[in-house]
Design a protein around this motif. Structure first.
Motif, mmCIF file in Angstrom:
data_model
loop_
_atom_site.group_PDB
_atom_site.id
_atom_site.type_symbol
_atom_site.label_atom_id
_atom_site.label_comp_id
_atom_site.label_asym_id
_atom_site.label_seq_id
_atom_site.Cartn_x
_atom_site.Cartn_y
_atom_site.Cartn_z
ATOM 1 N N GLU A 1 1.126 -1.255 -0.040
ATOM 2 C CA GLU A 1 0.101 0.010 0.051
ATOM 3 C C GLU A 1 0.914 1.291 0.150
ATOM 4 O OE1 GLU A 1 -2.929 -0.184 3.437
ATOM 5 O OE2 GLU A 1 -3.999 -1.230 2.342
ATOM 6 N N LYS A 2 2.356 1.208 0.053
ATOM 7 C CA LYS A 2 2.983 2.150 0.184
ATOM 8 C C LYS A 2 2.748 3.210 1.147
ATOM 9 C CE LYS A 2 3.818 1.903 -4.931
ATOM 10 N NZ LYS A 2 5.144 0.987 -4.870
ATOM 11 N N ARG A 3 2.606 2.493 2.411
ATOM 12 C CA ARG A 3 2.490 3.718 3.567
ATOM 13 C C ARG A 3 3.691 4.409 3.909
ATOM 14 N NH1 ARG A 3 -1.132 -0.189 7.918
ATOM 15 N NH2 ARG A 3 -2.622 -0.814 6.141
ATOM 16 N N ASP B 1 5.051 4.858 6.773
ATOM 17 C CA ASP B 1 6.091 4.131 7.669
ATOM 18 C C ASP B 1 5.639 2.599 7.540
ATOM 19 O OD1 ASP B 1 7.808 6.302 8.757
ATOM 20 O OD2 ASP B 1 5.701 7.057 9.505
ATOM 21 N N PRO B 2 5.823 2.056 6.441
ATOM 22 C CA PRO B 2 5.373 0.703 6.362
ATOM 23 C C PRO B 2 5.718 -0.488 7.488
ATOM 24 C CG PRO B 2 6.809 1.112 4.686
ATOM 25 C CD PRO B 2 6.389 2.459 5.343
ATOM 26 N N ILE B 3 6.954 -0.242 7.755
ATOM 27 C CA ILE B 3 7.635 -1.168 8.875
ATOM 28 C C ILE B 3 7.044 -1.004 10.147
ATOM 29 C CG2 ILE B 3 9.663 0.024 9.491
ATOM 30 C CD1 ILE B 3 11.185 -2.961 8.850
ATOM 31 N N ASP B 4 6.903 0.145 10.529
ATOM 32 C CA ASP B 4 6.435 0.450 11.869
ATOM 33 C C ASP B 4 5.021 0.060 11.775
ATOM 34 O OD1 ASP B 4 8.809 1.456 12.589
ATOM 35 O OD2 ASP B 4 8.072 3.604 12.730
ATOM 36 N N ASP B 5 4.017 0.262 10.778
ATOM 37 C CA ASP B 5 2.924 -0.193 10.751
ATOM 38 C C ASP B 5 2.688 -1.771 10.779
ATOM 39 O OD1 ASP B 5 2.253 2.585 10.587
ATOM 40 O OD2 ASP B 5 1.426 2.314 8.525
ATOM 41 N N TRP B 6 3.522 -2.293 10.151
ATOM 42 C CA TRP B 6 3.658 -3.954 10.148
ATOM 43 C C TRP B 6 4.030 -4.245 11.599
ATOM 44 C CZ3 TRP B 6 7.382 -7.552 11.354
ATOM 45 C CH2 TRP B 6 7.245 -8.558 10.829
ATOM 46 N N SER B 7 5.025 -3.683 12.020
ATOM 47 C CA SER B 7 5.471 -4.137 13.570
ATOM 48 C C SER B 7 4.380 -4.029 14.503
ATOM 49 C CB SER B 7 6.620 -3.438 13.967
ATOM 50 O OG SER B 7 7.528 -3.665 12.968
ATOM 51 N N TYR B 8 3.664 -2.889 14.512
ATOM 52 C CA TYR B 8 2.446 -2.687 15.526
ATOM 53 C C TYR B 8 1.445 -3.805 15.241
ATOM 54 C CZ TYR B 8 -1.016 -0.472 18.062
ATOM 55 O OH TYR B 8 -2.160 -0.270 18.820
ATOM 56 N N ARG B 9 1.160 -4.039 13.763
ATOM 57 C CA ARG B 9 -0.076 -4.843 13.706
ATOM 58 C C ARG B 9 0.316 -6.363 14.121
ATOM 59 N NH1 ARG B 9 -1.010 -8.318 9.588
ATOM 60 N NH2 ARG B 9 0.730 -7.612 8.231
ATOM 61 N N VAL B 10 1.369 -6.932 13.704
ATOM 62 C CA VAL B 10 1.953 -8.168 13.810
ATOM 63 C C VAL B 10 2.333 -8.464 15.435
ATOM 64 C CG1 VAL B 10 3.848 -9.624 13.431
ATOM 65 C CG2 VAL B 10 2.817 -8.561 11.562
ATOM 66 N N ILE B 11 2.904 -7.343 16.087
ATOM 67 C CA ILE B 11 3.496 -7.790 17.397
ATOM 68 C C ILE B 11 2.199 -7.590 18.380
ATOM 69 C CG2 ILE B 11 5.001 -7.060 19.181
ATOM 70 C CD1 ILE B 11 6.989 -6.466 17.068
ATOM 71 N N SER B 12 1.394 -6.500 18.119
ATOM 72 C CA SER B 12 0.101 -6.516 18.790
ATOM 73 C C SER B 12 -0.861 -7.708 18.743
ATOM 74 C CB SER B 12 -0.582 -5.362 18.343
ATOM 75 O OG SER B 12 0.000 -4.025 18.601
ATOM 76 N N GLY B 13 -0.715 -8.323 17.692
ATOM 77 C CA GLY B 13 -1.456 -9.508 17.411
ATOM 78 C C GLY B 13 -0.719 -10.592 18.332
ATOM 79 N N ILE B 14 0.290 -10.759 18.294
ATOM 80 C CA ILE B 14 1.119 -11.973 18.841
ATOM 81 C C ILE B 14 0.918 -11.598 20.334
ATOM 82 C CG2 ILE B 14 3.304 -12.811 19.616
ATOM 83 C CD1 ILE B 14 4.201 -12.075 16.778
ATOM 84 N N ALA B 15 1.082 -10.227 20.944
ATOM 85 C CA ALA B 15 0.811 -9.776 22.362
ATOM 86 C C ALA B 15 -0.531 -10.449 22.744
ATOM 87 C CB ALA B 15 0.999 -8.582 22.694
#
Length: 215
Positions: free
Chosen positions: A58-60, A62-76
């Motif tokens: 999607e060419k956001r 801050d894509p890597i920060d957005d990805w990190s927030y989504r993935v790690i929040s889901g794991i948590a």
């Protein structure tokens, strides 16, 4: 839960355990957090995995920060843990202090952090505050103790040396034709580290981070 169990959860996301420690009352974390685990890109393979994500395509901004927030929040959420991130804020989380607490990061000869497996390419995508007390392996010795320290003389701009980091000089050099190699391949000092060279981080990932650093 064991560290192996956690690694199994992290593996599909190409994240790895980059260190962990048992918090004490002075760390400012909630009393029910028994283990803090720092997460970093598991190489090789992280960059290919990340660039296939929605955040990247999607060419956001801050894509890597957005990805990190989504993935790690889901794991948590799945582990009933608390997620922490090295971005956002204030308040800003003390990731450098936490990294040093794990015993798997040290202050390098050029002052920035060096990690036992990622070398000077170390980065953290987040951390998990677990309610379980995990068994933490005995940390290794600092790789710099047995190193010839090529990082000390690798900076072509002499901006990152044993005397510290001259950020304005670094940016000025990156604006020159001679600085293009650092922009497209990654910081020469970080690349000079022998541990960095075994980590498997792609130049494309380094170029992405350099583009964010040198806007």
């Amino acid at each position: 839960m064991t560290p192996t169990d956690l690694e199994t959860v992290l593996r599909p996301h190409h994240l790895g355990i980059f260190g962990a420690f048992h918090p004490t009352p002075g760390d400012g974390l909630a009393d029910d957090i028994k283990t803090l685990v720092l997460l970093g890109p598991e190489e090789p393979g992280f960059w290919a995995h990340f660039t296939s994500s929605l955040e990247w395509t999607e060419k956001r901004k801050d894509p890597i920060d957005d990805w990190s927030y989504r993935v790690i929040s889901g794991i948590a959420a799945a582990l009933k843990a608390e997620a922490f991130f090295p971005f956002g804020g204030p308040p800003h989380q003390p990731f450098v202090t936490w990294a040093l607490r794990t015993g798997r990061c040290w202050q390098s000869p050029v002052s920035i952090l060096v990690h036992d497996t990622a070398g000077l390419m170390v980065s953290f995508r987040g951390a998990l505050g677990l309610r379980e007390r995990l068994d933490i392996p005995v940390p290794p010795t600092a790789p710099c103790e047995r190193c010839t320290k090529p990082c000390l003389t690798a900076c072509p701009a002499e901006a990152l040396t044993g005397n510290g980091y001259d950020v304005p000089a670094c940016h000025a050099f990156l604006n020159t034709e001679a600085g293009r190699d650092n922009l497209t391949q990654g910081c020469a000092v970080r690349r000079a580290c022998p541990v960095s060279q075994t980590y498997g981080r792609l130049p494309e990932q380094s170029a992405f981070h350099m583009s964010k650093f040198h806007r």
